[in-house]
Design a protein around this motif. Structure first.
Motif, PDB file in Angstrom:
ATOM      1  N   ILE A  45     -11.594  26.688 -45.914  1.00 39.35           N
ATOM      2  CA  ILE A  45     -10.470  25.994 -45.282  1.00 39.35           C
ATOM      3  C   ILE A  45     -10.688  26.016 -43.772  1.00 39.35           C
ATOM      4  O   ILE A  45     -11.018  27.040 -43.196  1.00 39.35           O
ATOM      5  N   GLN A  46     -10.505  24.863 -43.137  1.00 38.56           N
ATOM      6  CA  GLN A  46     -10.763  24.773 -41.705  1.00 38.56           C
ATOM      7  C   GLN A  46      -9.498  24.680 -40.854  1.00 38.56           C
ATOM      8  O   GLN A  46      -9.498  25.088 -39.706  1.00 38.56           O
ATOM      9  N   VAL A  47      -8.432  24.120 -41.415  1.00 37.53           N
ATOM     10  CA  VAL A  47      -7.191  23.966 -40.668  1.00 37.53           C
ATOM     11  C   VAL A  47      -6.030  24.313 -41.590  1.00 37.53           C
ATOM     12  O   VAL A  47      -6.012  23.889 -42.744  1.00 37.53           O
ATOM     13  N   GLU A  48      -5.072  25.076 -41.062  1.00 38.32           N
ATOM     14  CA  GLU A  48      -3.875  25.392 -41.849  1.00 38.32           C
ATOM     15  C   GLU A  48      -2.671  24.732 -41.214  1.00 38.32           C
ATOM     16  O   GLU A  48      -2.556  24.666 -39.993  1.00 38.32           O
ATOM     17  N   LEU A  49      -1.797  24.242 -42.064  1.00 34.50           N
ATOM     18  CA  LEU A  49      -0.591  23.567 -41.600  1.00 34.50           C
ATOM     19  C   LEU A  49       0.570  24.024 -42.480  1.00 34.50           C
ATOM     20  O   LEU A  49       0.412  24.114 -43.695  1.00 34.50           O
ATOM     21  N   GLN A  50       1.703  24.318 -41.861  1.00 36.06           N
ATOM     22  CA  GLN A  50       2.913  24.645 -42.617  1.00 36.06           C
ATOM     23  C   GLN A  50       3.888  23.514 -42.378  1.00 36.06           C
ATOM     24  O   GLN A  50       4.042  23.066 -41.241  1.00 36.06           O
ATOM     25  N   ALA A  51       4.550  23.069 -43.440  1.00 34.13           N
ATOM     26  CA  ALA A  51       5.493  21.960 -43.300  1.00 34.13           C
ATOM     27  C   ALA A  51       6.740  22.205 -44.132  1.00 34.13           C
ATOM     28  O   ALA A  51       6.658  22.653 -45.269  1.00 34.13           O
ATOM     29  N   THR A  52       7.900  21.923 -43.522  1.00 34.92           N
ATOM     30  CA  THR A  52       9.171  22.024 -44.232  1.00 34.92           C
ATOM     31  C   THR A  52       9.797  20.640 -44.388  1.00 34.92           C
ATOM     32  O   THR A  52      10.804  20.479 -45.057  1.00 34.92           O
ATOM     33  N   ASP A  53       9.150  19.652 -43.769  1.00 39.49           N
ATOM     34  CA  ASP A  53       9.667  18.288 -43.767  1.00 39.49           C
ATOM     35  C   ASP A  53       8.455  17.353 -43.682  1.00 39.49           C
ATOM     36  O   ASP A  53       7.471  17.690 -43.013  1.00 39.49           O
ATOM     37  N   PRO A  54       8.501  16.179 -44.325  1.00 40.68           N
ATOM     38  CA  PRO A  54       7.333  15.269 -44.273  1.00 40.68           C
ATOM     39  C   PRO A  54       6.876  14.932 -42.849  1.00 40.68           C
ATOM     40  O   PRO A  54       5.688  14.751 -42.603  1.00 40.68           O
ATOM     41  N   SER A  55       7.800  14.904 -41.900  1.00 43.53           N
ATOM     42  CA  SER A  55       7.415  14.561 -40.524  1.00 43.53           C
ATOM     43  C   SER A  55       6.488  15.613 -39.920  1.00 43.53           C
ATOM     44  O   SER A  55       5.729  15.323 -38.998  1.00 43.53           O
ATOM     45  N   GLU A  56       6.547  16.854 -40.425  1.00 45.47           N
ATOM     46  CA  GLU A  56       5.705  17.925 -39.889  1.00 45.47           C
ATOM     47  C   GLU A  56       4.270  17.851 -40.404  1.00 45.47           C
ATOM     48  O   GLU A  56       3.420  18.614 -39.978  1.00 45.47           O
ATOM     49  N   MET A  57       4.029  16.952 -41.339  1.00 46.88           N
ATOM     50  CA  MET A  57       2.668  16.781 -41.848  1.00 46.88           C
ATOM     51  C   MET A  57       2.314  15.295 -41.923  1.00 46.88           C
ATOM     52  O   MET A  57       1.607  14.855 -42.810  1.00 46.88           O
ATOM     53  N   SER A  58       2.803  14.539 -40.961  1.00 48.16           N
ATOM     54  CA  SER A  58       2.486  13.119 -40.909  1.00 48.16           C
ATOM     55  C   SER A  58       0.977  12.945 -40.701  1.00 48.16           C
ATOM     56  O   SER A  58       0.292  13.867 -40.242  1.00 48.16           O
ATOM     57  N   PHE A  59       0.472  11.771 -41.014  1.00 45.99           N
ATOM     58  CA  PHE A  59      -0.963  11.525 -40.868  1.00 45.99           C
ATOM     59  C   PHE A  59      -1.398  11.686 -39.410  1.00 45.99           C
ATOM     60  O   PHE A  59      -2.489  12.185 -39.133  1.00 45.99           O
TER      61      PHE A  59
END
Length: 148
Positions: A126-140
């Motif tokens: 794994i190269q990048v970690e992302l935490q999201a609670t809403d779709p906007s926090e993981m937008s493209f």
């Protein structure tokens, strides 16, 4: 004597060491990483173990991936992003996404949060970690900016 499943979950929200990772999770991740068979993998906790919920074929898009995440339940996911650098080089990065929507149950959020690091260690590469609670926090756009 019968113990309610929710009581078991409450007991320290599944101490991370108690969560098993199904071999298929590691196998499918290796296939994504080395053979590039899949665009994404979505994992869920089922009882006391992490299992593969969905495999996204290599032709699927980030929108397909986003649409595959439930609106009100937590999941772990990996996404293989292909992109072009500012120097015009083709690259790929594997993202680990911890999806924990605000609308999911508190107990579920606790179980996913307490098990995340152990599960992530099982997925080498794994190269990048992302935490999201809403779709906007993981937008493209966010995914792309984190890749560069």
């Amino acid at each position: 004597m019968g113990t309610d499943v929710n009581d078991l979950i409450d007991k320290k929200a599944n101490a991370a060491s108690g969560m098993a990772v199904e071999d298929e999770c590691k196998l499918k991740f290796l296939e994504l990483k080395s053979k590039r068979n899949y665009r994404f993998i979505i994992f869920r906790i089922d009882g006391q173990q992490v299992v593969v919920e969905k495999l996204g074929n290599k032709d699927e898009t980030y929108d397909d991936f986003s649409a595959s995440l439930p609106a009100d339940e937590c999941r772990y996911a990996v996404f293989d992003l292909d992109f072009t650098t500012n120097e015009n080089c083709q690259k790929s990065k594997i993202f680990f996404i911890a999806w924990s929507p605000d609308s999911s149950r508190v107990r579920m959020k606790m179980v996913y949060a307490s098990s995340k690091d152990r599960f992530k260690r099982e997925l080498d590469g794994i190269q990048v970690e992302l935490q999201a609670t809403d779709p906007s926090e993981m937008s493209f756009d966010i995914i792309q900016s984190r890749a560069l």
